[in-house]
Design a protein around this motif. Sequence first.
Motif, PDB file in Angstrom:
ATOM      1  N   ILE A  77      41.055  40.707  42.146  1.00  0.00           N
ATOM      2  CA  ILE A  77      41.797  41.184  43.313  1.00  0.00           C
ATOM      3  C   ILE A  77      43.034  40.310  43.437  1.00  0.00           C
ATOM      4  O   ILE A  77      42.935  39.105  43.670  1.00  0.00           O
ATOM      5  N   SER A  78      44.195  40.903  43.267  1.00  0.00           N
ATOM      6  CA  SER A  78      45.423  40.107  43.326  1.00  0.00           C
ATOM      7  C   SER A  78      46.584  40.993  43.740  1.00  0.00           C
ATOM      8  O   SER A  78      46.571  42.210  43.582  1.00  0.00           O
ATOM      9  N   GLY A  79      47.600  40.343  44.286  1.00  0.00           N
ATOM     10  CA  GLY A  79      48.825  41.034  44.649  1.00  0.00           C
ATOM     11  C   GLY A  79      50.020  40.294  44.097  1.00  0.00           C
ATOM     12  O   GLY A  79      49.883  39.300  43.374  1.00  0.00           O
ATOM     13  N   ALA A  87      45.923  40.997  51.896  1.00  0.00           N
ATOM     14  CA  ALA A  87      45.781  42.379  52.376  1.00  0.00           C
ATOM     15  C   ALA A  87      44.813  43.153  51.497  1.00  0.00           C
ATOM     16  O   ALA A  87      43.974  43.929  51.997  1.00  0.00           O
ATOM     17  N   TYR A  88      44.900  42.965  50.181  1.00  0.00           N
ATOM     18  CA  TYR A  88      43.955  43.621  49.274  1.00  0.00           C
ATOM     19  C   TYR A  88      42.526  43.163  49.550  1.00  0.00           C
ATOM     20  O   TYR A  88      41.585  43.952  49.571  1.00  0.00           O
TER      21      TYR A  88
END
Length: 285
Positions: A77-79, A87-88
């Motif tokens: 899980i990364s942005g 937020a993710y």
Amino acid sequence: MYQAIQVIFLVGETFSENDILVVESLIPPQLLSFKGERDDTRKNIVYTILSVIICCSICFPIPTYSYAATAEYLYRISGNNRYETSAYLANEILFFPKKRTVIITSEENYPDALSAASIAGIYNAPILSTSSKELPTDISDLLRQEHINHVVIIGGSVAVSPQVGTKIKSLVPNVHRIAGKDRIDTAIQIYNNSKGAVSQNAILATSNNFADALSIAPYAFATKTPIFFTEPNKLPPSVKAIFQSGRFAQTFIVGGHNAVSTNVERELRKNRCRYNNKIKRQYAL
């Protein structure tokens, strides 16, 4: 790959009801055999069943599967930045459309986010990070979701500015702020705002570094255990007063003696009440 059927063969004069319950909890099939010659018929039945199972295991092997730890079972899980990543992560928690709370802390002030772990656990809420001066687009987009109906801001106006607070309130009307005069006091105020729901244990970590408190934050979230901060060589009077209240059954000091000195530990032990009778030192990994 094939695996033969496993059989547990038990031998004894008699089998009590308790023996049978214990045996039935075992995974492979069980056969009960009786010692002696008192019942040849039962022995013959057991041997017949055993022969059938052995034949079946040879004629009809049961396939088994093994799963390797390959990339297929890893999920990242990364942005593009810390805001998008938080937020993710929040969307993973907020997947089901029910009314939820979110916690918002400053990206520039790690103690507030760490001490918020217990209250996040109480609300089962994600912790989002924001710039002190401006609410990031990724965070504002998430707050627009209909099922978010409550926001808790952790930290004072320096950590999360009034402008950011106003922007959050325009998106989610039910907003309240928990803040103290410094990181140590903010942790105390978080406890004061949730003391009816937290566990009977407490965590004490150094206020000078984040690693120790970070390593125990998941535990604080899962058990709703409040995190308090101390100076390495001196227990702050406000924190001492909390522990003198006798509210906690156990206190976990996180980190080595450089992080939280023996002087602080001695101060805790000297001032504990009869209910605060266990102090343990845990070393962060």
